[in-house]
Design a protein around this motif. Sequence first.
Motif, PDB file in Angstrom:
ATOM      1  N   HIS A 199       0.809  -1.220   0.000  1.00  0.00           N
ATOM      2  CA  HIS A 199       0.000   0.000   0.000  1.00  0.00           C
ATOM      3  C   HIS A 199       0.833   1.255   0.000  1.00  0.00           C
ATOM      4  N   ASP A 200       2.156   1.128   0.013  1.00  0.00           N
ATOM      5  CA  ASP A 200       2.998   2.325  -0.017  1.00  0.00           C
ATOM      6  C   ASP A 200       4.012   2.226  -1.140  1.00  0.00           C
ATOM      7  N   PHE A 201       3.575   1.884  -2.314  1.00  0.00           N
ATOM      8  CA  PHE A 201       4.527   1.708  -3.408  1.00  0.00           C
ATOM      9  C   PHE A 201       5.382   2.959  -3.599  1.00  0.00           C
ATOM     10  N   ARG A 202       6.705   2.750  -3.644  1.00  0.00           N
ATOM     11  CA  ARG A 202       7.647   3.856  -3.889  1.00  0.00           C
ATOM     12  C   ARG A 202       8.483   3.511  -5.107  1.00  0.00           C
ATOM     13  N   PRO A 203       8.288   4.236  -6.191  1.00  0.00           N
ATOM     14  CA  PRO A 203       9.047   3.906  -7.410  1.00  0.00           C
ATOM     15  C   PRO A 203      10.556   3.858  -7.149  1.00  0.00           C
ATOM     16  N   GLU A 204      11.057   4.696  -6.211  1.00  0.00           N
ATOM     17  CA  GLU A 204      12.517   4.700  -5.940  1.00  0.00           C
ATOM     18  C   GLU A 204      13.006   3.319  -5.498  1.00  0.00           C
ATOM     19  N   TYR A 205      12.112   2.551  -4.898  1.00  0.00           N
ATOM     20  CA  TYR A 205      12.538   1.238  -4.416  1.00  0.00           C
ATOM     21  C   TYR A 205      12.941   0.309  -5.548  1.00  0.00           C
ATOM     22  N   ARG A 206      12.394   0.568  -6.729  1.00  0.00           N
ATOM     23  CA  ARG A 206      12.745  -0.294  -7.868  1.00  0.00           C
ATOM     24  C   ARG A 206      14.235  -0.228  -8.172  1.00  0.00           C
ATOM     25  N   ALA A 207      14.819   0.924  -7.848  1.00  0.00           N
ATOM     26  CA  ALA A 207      16.258   1.094  -8.112  1.00  0.00           C
ATOM     27  C   ALA A 207      17.109   0.169  -7.251  1.00  0.00           C
ATOM     28  N   LEU A 208      16.504  -0.427  -6.222  1.00  0.00           N
ATOM     29  CA  LEU A 208      17.294  -1.271  -5.324  1.00  0.00           C
ATOM     30  C   LEU A 208      17.771  -2.557  -5.986  1.00  0.00           C
ATOM     31  N   SER A 209      17.295  -2.813  -7.196  1.00  0.00           N
ATOM     32  CA  SER A 209      17.794  -4.002  -7.898  1.00  0.00           C
ATOM     33  C   SER A 209      19.302  -3.895  -8.120  1.00  0.00           C
ATOM     34  N   VAL A 210      19.813  -2.676  -8.056  1.00  0.00           N
ATOM     35  CA  VAL A 210      21.254  -2.499  -8.244  1.00  0.00           C
ATOM     36  C   VAL A 210      22.052  -3.223  -7.148  1.00  0.00           C
ATOM     37  N   LEU A 211      21.437  -3.372  -5.973  1.00  0.00           N
ATOM     38  CA  LEU A 211      22.179  -3.969  -4.860  1.00  0.00           C
ATOM     39  C   LEU A 211      22.595  -5.401  -5.169  1.00  0.00           C
ATOM     40  N   HIS A 212      21.635  -6.221  -5.626  1.00  0.00           N
ATOM     41  CA  HIS A 212      22.027  -7.607  -5.894  1.00  0.00           C
ATOM     42  C   HIS A 212      22.807  -7.733  -7.192  1.00  0.00           C
ATOM     43  N   GLU A 213      22.573  -6.790  -8.112  1.00  0.00           N
ATOM     44  CA  GLU A 213      23.289  -6.879  -9.383  1.00  0.00           C
ATOM     45  C   GLU A 213      24.751  -6.461  -9.211  1.00  0.00           C
ATOM     46  N   ARG A 214      24.956  -5.372  -8.525  1.00  0.00           N
ATOM     47  CA  ARG A 214      26.303  -4.798  -8.444  1.00  0.00           C
ATOM     48  C   ARG A 214      27.111  -5.341  -7.251  1.00  0.00           C
ATOM     49  N   PHE A 215      26.398  -5.720  -6.186  1.00  0.00           N
ATOM     50  CA  PHE A 215      27.109  -6.187  -4.983  1.00  0.00           C
ATOM     51  C   PHE A 215      26.633  -7.585  -4.606  1.00  0.00           C
TER      52      PHE A 215
END
Length: 619
Positions: free
Chosen positions: A154-170
């Motif tokens: 119920h609190d969708f935050r588009p910025e959270y989508r950017a967190l895919s970088v964490l598993h991809e890059r680190f």
Amino acid sequence: MSIHLILQEVFGYGAFRGPQQAIIEHVVMGGDALVLMPTGGGKSLCYQIPAIAREQAGQGITIVISPLIALMHDQVGALHEAGVSAEFLNSTLSSEQAQAIEKRLMRGDITLLYAAPERVSNPRFLAQLDSLNERGRLSLFAIDEAHCVSQWGHDFRPEYRALSVLHERFANVPRIALTATADALTRADIVERLQLQEAKLFVSSFDRPNISYTIVEKAQATQQLLRFILREHMGDAGIVYCQSRKRVEEIAEMLCDEGIAALPYHAGLDVKVRQANQDQFLRSEGIVMVATIAFGMGIDKPDVRFVAHLDMPKNIEGYYQETGRAGRDGAPADAWMCYGLQDVVNQRRMIDESPAGEEFKQGLRSKLDALLGLAEATDCRRVRLLAYFDEASKPCGNCDNCLQPPAVWDGTDAARKLLSTIYRVQQMGGISYGAGHIMDILRGKTTEKVTQRGHETLSTFGIGADLSELQLRGVLRQLIAIGAVAVDAQAFNTLQLTDGSRAVLKGDVAVQLRQSSATPAERKAKRSTPSSTAKAPTTLDADGQNRFLALKAWRAEVAKEHNLPAYVIFHDATLAAIAELAPQSLDDLQGITGIGAKKLEAYGQEVLRVVALMPEGSA
Ligand code: ADP
Ligand code: ZN
């Protein structure tokens, strides 16, 4: 230090709660985790203790992703109070401040760094993380409020989508994601978006036994709310949720007029005003925040004694998340909601009119239906709530339906009369009508509209004369709730039959209704006696109560000096334990829940001094 020692020394707690230990052990060992724990369950320790343990083992810094810039200051402040090295990076810092923290980050003398999700899209920040990682100094990512990544939450935050970088890059850095809301759909979405397929899933019981649930039928909502607060929660901190900004303002004003300290909060207010109101709610005692759902995420004020909904939320996740903000300290708290026909109509209309695709809307509708089912339920509310989160339970004895089983009546016949009237009217003139007119026909009222349309000649005219308008509204609400009647928002809220109407008309579906009562019955005798603003636990004797109030006054001063909410210094429960024990030495103080080594050192002497000023027999 072992994790038990950290729990005791740093946080001053004697034992882990629920699955905390298992989660912490898993994460300390470098495992990924997805943690589903209700609000107040103790999620923070699940990443803070691993962060401390791993830092001590030379593995470096933990990055905490938190969506709440406005609260990072207090979160970090609470860690400082416990003697933990923590900082935050967000847009409220000046560039000098940010640079100073970045320097310390690269030097590696920070244990936990809080950052907003948008920061991970910042190339400079990513490069810094790369550099730490190359040196083996990037220990852990903690993703708080992980449901923000999902459009189903119920609190969708588009910025959270950017967190895919964490598993991809680190990819080598362990991650722990935490949330208090996740039905099956949202959970699956989190796992996919954050690539947590390999993570160990920890699901706690979602029960909040100290919260008592009550849902009343709306008659005069504002008066009902006022009665509820005056009778049961004078002087308490609470949250009142309303649907619209306008209503927030009106209700806050009304409460203030009645002598209740209330403040408004909604997205339309100036950012400064909003922040000031939030600060006051967190830092003062006994404030009622009247708010839209824009308020509340991450608010970890432990002593919120009630959450009231003046309008119905969209779904059970929202309801549970919002009510979960009550009673984090484990002491009794109330979740109170009032809802009526108009809520059902409004929510359905908002879905119908939203530009989303049909499949998505269908998802929203079934979520709304589940909430309506809860509101109309005649059996234990908690059993229903927990069942929604796939948890079986027994009647709780701490909800309105358990405490005062509602009278039910068989509304099947009334429902059929209502449906046939909708049908006949539609047949006669080819157009549909709204609820008011249909009920007039049923109750045999010869209004102008009725006679103009010749509706007094219908065979159903007056066949519902024995039913009150309140009863008929109840029938209609339930029919809309189960989808046997639709409200056409595009055509003046007219009532329409649906595919679901037939079963009711044929008598295949029984309609069991709660007995309506315009004025809700007096509730159980309550444990809390309404009182003045300064409250001391009634479990303490007179001396103890005096000590408690003195400690509270002392705490208020310290909190003000440190620019932090009072509960960050010590919880009420800790003050109550001190007041009861009347400690004479630092040794006596040690071991009281919530007093870690740092706090003992910083405040121990002062606490003893305050206690000594209020000796036994002084009351
Ligand atoms: P959540 O984030 O899950 O809503 P918090 O992490 O804010 O919950 O914890 C809720 C409250 O419970 C906090 O005040 C915290 O200090 C307290 N708490 C957490 N774990 C323990 C424990 N093991 N023993 C005692 N109190 C705890
Ligand atoms: Zn119950």
